[in-house]
Enzyme design. Structure first.
Site, PDB file in Angstrom:
ATOM      1  CB  ALA A  65     -16.771   5.382  -4.338  1.00 44.75           C
ATOM      2  N   GLY A 110     -21.029   3.440  -5.761  1.00 44.91           N
ATOM      3  CA  GLY A 110     -20.717   4.422  -7.101  1.00 44.91           C
ATOM      4  C   GLY A 110     -20.542   3.166  -8.090  1.00 44.91           C
ATOM      5  CD  GLU A 113     -24.105   6.318  -7.157  1.00 52.82           C
ATOM      6  OE1 GLU A 113     -22.409   6.051  -6.875  1.00 52.82           O
ATOM      7  OE2 GLU A 113     -24.369   7.196  -6.495  1.00 52.82           O
ATOM      8  CD  GLU A 133     -23.647   4.533  -2.388  1.00 53.07           C
ATOM      9  OE1 GLU A 133     -24.816   3.652  -2.202  1.00 53.07           O
ATOM     10  OE2 GLU A 133     -23.497   5.198  -3.059  1.00 53.07           O
TER      11      GLU A 133
HETATM   12  N1  DAK Z   1     -13.989   0.158  -0.341  1.00 49.99           N
HETATM   13  C1  DAK Z   1     -13.138   0.066  -0.263  1.00 49.99           C
HETATM   14  N2  DAK Z   1     -12.581  -1.326  -0.146  1.00 49.99           N
HETATM   15  C2  DAK Z   1     -13.643  -2.469  -0.320  1.00 49.99           C
HETATM   16  C3  DAK Z   1     -14.634  -2.508  -0.257  1.00 49.99           C
HETATM   17  C4  DAK Z   1     -15.197  -0.177  -0.727  1.00 49.99           C
HETATM   18  N3  DAK Z   1     -15.753   0.596  -1.396  1.00 49.99           N
HETATM   19  N4  DAK Z   1     -15.489  -2.976  -1.077  1.00 49.99           N
HETATM   20  C5  DAK Z   1     -14.993  -4.250  -0.010  1.00 49.99           C
HETATM   21  N5  DAK Z   1     -13.254  -3.257  -0.017  1.00 49.99           N
HETATM   22  C6  DAK Z   1     -11.955  -4.199   0.134  1.00 49.99           C
HETATM   23  C7  DAK Z   1     -12.360  -4.372   1.750  1.00 49.99           C
HETATM   24  O1  DAK Z   1     -12.315  -3.318   2.370  1.00 49.99           O
HETATM   25  C8  DAK Z   1     -11.526  -6.024   1.627  1.00 49.99           C
HETATM   26  O2  DAK Z   1     -10.264  -5.096   1.927  1.00 49.99           O
HETATM   27  P1  DAK Z   1      -9.070  -5.847   2.991  1.00 49.99           P
HETATM   28  O3  DAK Z   1      -9.867  -5.750   4.471  1.00 49.99           O
HETATM   29  O4  DAK Z   1      -8.744  -7.274   3.177  1.00 49.99           O
HETATM   30  O5  DAK Z   1      -8.054  -5.226   2.595  1.00 49.99           O
HETATM   31  C9  DAK Z   1     -11.515  -6.384   0.266  1.00 49.99           C
HETATM   32  O6  DAK Z   1     -12.005  -5.729  -0.257  1.00 49.99           O
HETATM   33  C10 DAK Z   1     -12.747  -7.525   0.658  1.00 49.99           C
HETATM   34  O7  DAK Z   1     -13.800  -7.712   0.607  1.00 49.99           O
HETATM   35  P2  DAK Z   1     -14.634  -7.747   2.362  1.00 49.99           P
HETATM   36  O8  DAK Z   1     -13.472  -8.873   3.061  1.00 49.99           O
HETATM   37  O9  DAK Z   1     -15.186  -6.794   3.044  1.00 49.99           O
HETATM   38  O10 DAK Z   1     -15.285  -8.871   0.932  1.00 49.99           O
HETATM   39  P3  DAK Z   1     -15.944  -9.863   1.218  1.00 49.99           P
HETATM   40  O11 DAK Z   1     -16.550 -10.636   0.337  1.00 49.99           O
HETATM   41  O12 DAK Z   1     -16.930 -10.254   2.734  1.00 49.99           O
HETATM   42  O13 DAK Z   1     -18.312  -8.655   1.580  1.00 49.99           O
HETATM   43  C11 DAK Z   1     -19.441  -6.636   0.159  1.00 49.99           C
HETATM   44  C12 DAK Z   1     -18.101  -8.081   0.521  1.00 49.99           C
HETATM   45  C13 DAK Z   1     -18.756  -5.990  -0.959  1.00 49.99           C
HETATM   46  C14 DAK Z   1     -20.096  -6.954   0.597  1.00 49.99           C
HETATM   47  C15 DAK Z   1     -18.134  -5.610   1.145  1.00 49.99           C
HETATM   48  O14 DAK Z   1     -16.666  -5.832   1.081  1.00 49.99           O
HETATM   49  C16 DAK Z   1     -19.021  -4.858   1.486  1.00 49.99           C
HETATM   50  O15 DAK Z   1     -19.938  -4.169   2.265  1.00 49.99           O
HETATM   51  N6  DAK Z   1     -17.470  -2.978   0.620  1.00 49.99           N
HETATM   52  C17 DAK Z   1     -18.400  -1.949   1.110  1.00 49.99           C
HETATM   53  C18 DAK Z   1     -19.859  -1.433  -0.203  1.00 49.99           C
HETATM   54  C19 DAK Z   1     -19.976  -0.926   0.189  1.00 49.99           C
HETATM   55  O16 DAK Z   1     -20.571  -0.207   1.184  1.00 49.99           O
HETATM   56  N7  DAK Z   1     -19.963   0.352  -1.342  1.00 49.99           N
HETATM   57  C20 DAK Z   1     -20.591   1.603  -1.536  1.00 49.99           C
HETATM   58  C21 DAK Z   1     -19.863   2.752  -1.350  1.00 49.99           C
HETATM   59  S1  DAK Z   1     -19.897   4.280  -0.528  1.00 49.99           S
HETATM   60  C22 DAK Z   1     -18.747  10.506  -5.563  1.00 49.99           C
HETATM   61  C23 DAK Z   1     -17.872   9.238  -5.914  1.00 49.99           C
HETATM   62  C24 DAK Z   1     -18.064   8.273  -5.055  1.00 49.99           C
HETATM   63  C25 DAK Z   1     -19.550   7.900  -4.341  1.00 49.99           C
HETATM   64  C26 DAK Z   1     -20.131   9.217  -4.177  1.00 49.99           C
HETATM   65  C27 DAK Z   1     -19.222  10.337  -4.190  1.00 49.99           C
HETATM   66  N8  DAK Z   1     -18.176  12.266  -5.694  1.00 49.99           N
HETATM   67  C28 DAK Z   1     -16.895  12.476  -5.782  1.00 49.99           C
HETATM   68  C29 DAK Z   1     -18.671  12.655  -5.072  1.00 49.99           C
HETATM   69  C30 DAK Z   1     -19.816   6.451  -4.258  1.00 49.99           C
HETATM   70  C31 DAK Z   1     -20.076   6.096  -2.806  1.00 49.99           C
HETATM   71  C32 DAK Z   1     -19.671   4.513  -2.484  1.00 49.99           C
HETATM   72  O17 DAK Z   1     -20.296   3.615  -3.586  1.00 49.99           O
END
Ligand code: DAK
Length: 259
Positions: A65, A110, A113, A133
């Protein structure tokens, strides 16, 4: 079908939904969830569509997300905004036809998911899957704590959820999280091959088989077996059942009509 954050293409009965926010690794925001819900409704109701593929393309499935959208949100915001993701995932999971998640690169949070709402997952050998998360101070809130343990068991699911570690495609295959791993340049050919095989099966039988499994998982065993029998019996009212069995006896390939 025209959308902003996803693309939808239909080719010979196979619909492909492609997430389209490459600049943020296909991060899912409420607009994406709303468009996924709309696509699920339209494709679910389109009888010309036999199988649905969900993908992010050859580089990334979805990195979760949109953290930038969530960072300043409050608990009240969350209560009010849980609907788009839950609605989209419910509609995708319950689409009355097979849905295959086609995963290359990251499928995180997400994103994973979303893949868990599909009937099968095919992964490229470059896939990285995880529920990170916990590292953000939250827990998987779009079905991950519920669908993942049902798929791979509580122990392995808790390991992924509590550590937030990523696993590669081979490990995901070993633990039953994905059905198949293929080289990335063969991913879409393999997915289409599987989708083509399913598209040739009887649509009513597939629909009821999916319902028997999904609904059965929500019931105790005896109730599930009774439900299975109702689905099974109903198929004897279809032309496809007669065609399938006659084709076997006549030693020919069945031509199912989905009726
Ligand atoms: N959200 C927003 N931007 C993201 C992102 C994300 N999840 N993942 C990557 N990006 C963006 C980065 O910020 C970057 O943007 P700029 O800085 O260039 O503007 C661009 O994508 C490229 O990413 P990186 O530079 O970080 O690329 P790398 O290759 O170095 O790293 C990575 C890739 C996938 C390892 C890293 O980007 C990363 O760790 N991303 C976050 C992964 C994460 O933590 N995902 C879980 C998110 S929480 C719900 C609905 C949904 C959910 C929960 C509840 N309800 C409404 C109840 C779900 C929650 C989640 O998924």
């Amino acid at each position: 079908m025209s959308f902003e954050t996803i693309n939808v293409e239909i080719n010979e009965g196979i619909a492909t939904i492609t997430l389209n926010r490459p600049e943020v690794l296909n991060a899912l925001n409420s607009h994406v969830f709303n468009e996924l819900a709309e696509a699920a409704i339209r494709l679910g109701g389109d009888d010309t569509v036999k199988v649905v593929l969900i993908t992010g393309g050859p580089k990334v499935f979805a990195a979760g997300a949109d953290i930038k959208q969530m960072v300043e949100m409050t608990a009240v915001d969350m209560v009010l905004t849980d609907k788009p993701s839950h609605r989209a995932f419910h509609l995708l999971e319950n689409m009355p036809k097979p849905v295959i998640a086609v995963i290359a690169g990251y499928a995180l949070g997400g994103g994973l998911e979303l893949a868990l709402t599909a009937d099968f997952r095919i992964a490229a050998d470059n896939a990285q899957l995880g529920l990170p998360e916990i590292k953000l101070g939250i827990l998987p809130g779009a079905g991950g704590t519920q669908r993942l343990p049902r798929l791979i068991g509580a122990g392995l699911a808790k390991e992924l959820i509590f550590t937030g570690d990523f696993i590669d495609a081979r490990e995901a295959y070993r633990i039953g999280l994905v059905n198949k791993v293929v080289p990335v340049d063969e991913l879409f050919t393999e997915a289409e091959k599987l989708a083509g095989k399913l598209a040739r099966r009887g649509a009513v039988a597939l629909r009821l088989a999916k319902s028997a499994v999904n609904e059965g998982l929500r019931m105790d065993l005896e109730a599930g077996i009774r439900y299975e029998h109702q689905c099974f019996s109903l198929l004897f009212a279809t032309e496809d059942q007669k065609e399938g069995m006659r084709a076997f006896i006549e030693k020919r390939t069945p031509q199912f009509k989905g009726r």
